[in-house]
Design a protein around this motif. Structure first.
Motif, PDB file in Angstrom:
ATOM      1  N   TRP A   6       0.866  -1.176   0.000  1.00  0.00           N
ATOM      2  CA  TRP A   6       0.000   0.000   0.000  1.00  0.00           C
ATOM      3  C   TRP A   6       0.900   1.223   0.000  1.00  0.00           C
ATOM      4  N   ALA A   7       0.798   2.040  -1.040  1.00  0.00           N
ATOM      5  CA  ALA A   7       1.674   3.205  -1.169  1.00  0.00           C
ATOM      6  C   ALA A   7       0.936   4.514  -0.919  1.00  0.00           C
ATOM      7  N   GLY A   8      -0.324   4.445  -0.546  1.00  0.00           N
ATOM      8  CA  GLY A   8      -1.160   5.619  -0.342  1.00  0.00           C
ATOM      9  C   GLY A   8      -2.549   5.336  -0.878  1.00  0.00           C
ATOM     10  N   GLU A  11      -3.281   3.697  -4.290  1.00  0.00           N
ATOM     11  CA  GLU A  11      -1.965   3.444  -4.877  1.00  0.00           C
ATOM     12  C   GLU A  11      -1.427   2.098  -4.393  1.00  0.00           C
ATOM     13  N   VAL A  12      -1.158   1.202  -5.343  1.00  0.00           N
ATOM     14  CA  VAL A  12      -0.504  -0.083  -5.066  1.00  0.00           C
ATOM     15  C   VAL A  12       0.800  -0.092  -5.850  1.00  0.00           C
ATOM     16  N   ALA A  13       1.871  -0.533  -5.199  1.00  0.00           N
ATOM     17  CA  ALA A  13       3.173  -0.593  -5.861  1.00  0.00           C
ATOM     18  C   ALA A  13       3.850  -1.907  -5.519  1.00  0.00           C
ATOM     19  N   GLY A  55       3.970   1.312   2.666  1.00  0.00           N
ATOM     20  CA  GLY A  55       4.906   0.199   2.745  1.00  0.00           C
ATOM     21  C   GLY A  55       4.306  -1.076   3.294  1.00  0.00           C
ATOM     22  N   ASP A  56       3.079  -1.014   3.832  1.00  0.00           N
ATOM     23  CA  ASP A  56       2.429  -2.231   4.344  1.00  0.00           C
ATOM     24  C   ASP A  56       2.183  -3.215   3.205  1.00  0.00           C
ATOM     25  N   VAL A  57       2.553  -4.491   3.429  1.00  0.00           N
ATOM     26  CA  VAL A  57       2.358  -5.534   2.422  1.00  0.00           C
ATOM     27  C   VAL A  57       0.909  -6.002   2.452  1.00  0.00           C
ATOM     28  N   LEU A  58       0.268  -5.996   1.295  1.00  0.00           N
ATOM     29  CA  LEU A  58      -1.133  -6.372   1.165  1.00  0.00           C
ATOM     30  C   LEU A  58      -1.292  -7.886   1.020  1.00  0.00           C
TER      31      LEU A  58
END
Length: 391
Positions: A6-8, A11-13, A55-58
């Motif tokens: 989670w980038a915001g 937003e997924v990165a 930065g949390d991993v989804l």
């Protein structure tokens, strides 16, 4: 290692993150074979669930291979192919003893946020914000699984990774709703939502003996899956009055069990649907409850309504008068996967429960942002996007 983060808001990165380490003797490390998007992830990505950090991993629905075990792990070993429920449970607290695993007292190591929101904290959920424990999710090459002897289940040799994948959350969530909703042989069951969870709730109701199962949605490709793969009836709510339709199909009485499998971003037609959406966007209410309202109106007197979709906070115009005066039992829960996975895997092995049709799109983990885009937009008939970290 690579992971989808989670980038915001919206937003997924895919970025490099540290590899997980054993933190306790009951942990294992999994090499993820398959991991899949979930509708409740969209609440996270959209900013509706608090306590997400960049930065949390989804990801919370997955299968994998055990590659490292803690010294206290007894039931699984390196090389085992396992599926793990999305909720973390210790197996020893009072709630686990009652088989209410998603309410585990020890599964959420950071309970303060949810205690403030809801009065008490449920268990933790992989990849589902720091409100739900902050454990890294499954959209990664490797992940740590605590309480492995409680949460890791061996996948039978005859069950593919794709079929077993959905035992992690979609099937167990659906089974929770059908079972705790009180489905009995001969019942009429209505399910709102024809996504993966709604389809699996319908299939679970059938396996529990329901005589008639009706699934309500508006997307033709999902309703077609309901008819072809689940064997249930399908109703397009955009073309009919659902309450009247269900009365007609049930001899005027209404369904015995109504299962809401949509959640906090429910779509609905008409002025009320638009009003709900505006209030949610302005944060005048946190959740859109249109499917819950309709389920309560449709349910027969003395029947059962089970809220299975994810809700986070407050809703407006809840039909409390109908619930009370009709004598309804209204329940809700996150999935108690550790309770149901063994039975689910047996049904998968026998072939009476299949899930491969839900995996409409498969792609490498490096394409996670695109995978979530088509999933959110329901583009190209997408029901679920499956990521393969190793490809």
């Amino acid at each position: 290692m690579k992971a989808a983060i989670w980038a915001g808001v919206n937003e997924v990165a895919v970025e490099d993150v540290p590899e997980p380490q054993l933190l306790n003797s009951h942990d294992v490390i999994l090499k993820i074979s398959k991991t899949v998007t979930c509708g409740s992830d969209l609440h996270l990505i959209g900013g509706y669930i608090p306590a997400m950090r960049a930065g949390d991993v989804l990801g919370h629905e997955f299968t994998g291979e055990v590659v490292e075990v803690g010294s206290g792990v007894q039931k699984v070993k390196v090389g085992d192919r396992v599926v793990v429920p999305s909720f973390v449970a210790c197996g020893k607290c009072w709630y686990c003893a009652q088989e209410l695993y998603s309410l585990c007292d020890n599964g959420n190591p950071d309970p303060g946020i949810t205690e403030g929101l809801w009065g008490q904290s449920p268990g933790g959920c992989f990849g589902y914000s720091h409100a739900m424990g902050g454990d890294a999710g499954s959209h990664a090459e490797y992940m740590r699984v605590p309480y492995a002897d409680v949460g890791c289940f061996l996948v039978p040799d005859g069950v593919s990774d794709t079929r077993a994948l959905f035992a992690s959350d979609s099937v167990t969530t659906g089974w929770t709703g059908a079972h705790l909703g009180g489905t009995k042989p001969g019942d009429v069951v209505a399910v709102w939502g024809a996504g993966a969870v709604g389809q699996m709730a319908a299939r679970a109701a059938m396996l529990l003996g329901a005589e008639q199962v009706v699934v309500i949605d508006r997307l033709p490709e999902r309703l077609a899956q309901v008819r072809r793969h689940i064997g249930a009836e399908a109703v397009d709510y955009s073309t009919t009055d659902v309450v009247a339709e269900l009365r007609e199909r049930t001899g005027g009485r209404g369904p015995d069990v109504c299962i809401e499998a949509v959640g906090m971003e429910a779509h609905s037609t008409g002025v009320q649907g638009a009003f709900d959406q505006v209030k949610q966007q302005l944060r005048l209410q946190t959740d859109r409850p249109s499917a819950v309202r309709e389920a309560i109106r449709a349910c027969r007197k003395g029947g059962s309504v089970f809220v299975l979709g994810v809700f986070a906070g407050m809703v407006d115009k809840f039909p409390l008068g109908a619930m009370m005066n009709k004598g309804l039992t209204v329940r809700g829960a996150q999935q108690h996967g550790q309770r149901y996975v063994p039975e689910i895997l047996r049904h998968m092995e026998s072939g009476v429960l299949t899930t491969e049709h839900l995996a409409t799109h498969t792609m490498p983990l490096t394409q996670a942002a695109e995978g979530y885009r088509i999933f959110k937009e329901k583009a190209d008939g997408c029901v679920r996007t499956v990521f393969e970290p190793g490809s």
